[in-house]
Design a protein around this motif. Sequence first.
Motif, PDB file in Angstrom:
ATOM      1  N   UNK A  46      20.252  79.929  61.710  1.00 19.81           N
ATOM      2  CA  UNK A  46      20.070  80.837  62.841  1.00 19.81           C
ATOM      3  C   UNK A  46      21.353  81.591  63.157  1.00 19.81           C
ATOM      4  N   UNK A  47      22.497  80.919  63.089  1.00 21.42           N
ATOM      5  CA  UNK A  47      23.763  81.596  63.384  1.00 21.42           C
ATOM      6  C   UNK A  47      24.093  82.625  62.309  1.00 21.42           C
ATOM      7  N   UNK A  48      23.802  82.319  61.030  1.00 22.55           N
ATOM      8  CA  UNK A  48      24.019  83.291  59.964  1.00 22.55           C
ATOM      9  C   UNK A  48      23.112  84.508  60.143  1.00 22.55           C
ATOM     10  N   UNK A  49      21.862  84.264  60.531  1.00 24.47           N
ATOM     11  CA  UNK A  49      20.921  85.357  60.745  1.00 24.47           C
ATOM     12  C   UNK A  49      21.382  86.255  61.884  1.00 24.47           C
ATOM     13  N   UNK A  50      21.843  85.673  62.979  1.00 24.07           N
ATOM     14  CA  UNK A  50      22.298  86.489  64.106  1.00 24.07           C
ATOM     15  C   UNK A  50      23.543  87.292  63.740  1.00 24.07           C
ATOM     16  N   UNK A  51      24.449  86.708  62.938  1.00 23.10           N
ATOM     17  CA  UNK A  51      25.632  87.448  62.494  1.00 23.10           C
ATOM     18  C   UNK A  51      25.226  88.615  61.603  1.00 23.10           C
ATOM     19  N   UNK A  56      24.247  94.483  60.849  1.00 20.36           N
ATOM     20  CA  UNK A  56      23.291  95.540  60.554  1.00 20.36           C
ATOM     21  C   UNK A  56      23.215  96.529  61.715  1.00 20.36           C
ATOM     22  N   UNK A  57      23.208  96.013  62.937  1.00 18.18           N
ATOM     23  CA  UNK A  57      23.174  96.881  64.111  1.00 18.18           C
ATOM     24  C   UNK A  57      24.439  97.737  64.182  1.00 18.18           C
ATOM     25  N   UNK A  58      25.593  97.177  63.848  1.00 19.32           N
ATOM     26  CA  UNK A  58      26.834  97.934  63.878  1.00 19.32           C
ATOM     27  C   UNK A  58      26.787  99.080  62.869  1.00 19.32           C
TER      28      UNK A  58
END
Length: 78
Positions: A46-51, A56-58
Amino acid sequence: MEQRNTPRSDNLSPAQVLFGHPLKSAVPAYRRAFAPEWQAVDEECDSKLSAEMERTEWYYNRSSRVLPPLCIVTHVCI
């Protein structure tokens, strides 16, 4: 019982918040799914996915700009 095992928006169920692990329920599941090492692996994923989502958003927003607001009489093409 199933409502207590249902994850909320923070990906933790009320049972996980209270007891630190999901409760056994009537829904079939492997016993190993409740093991602490699998819970740790899940949190790491989950932490890797959020990073990755933040990165991607940046990249998506790096060339964006603030646009002026539209007036009611402004003609637009759709």
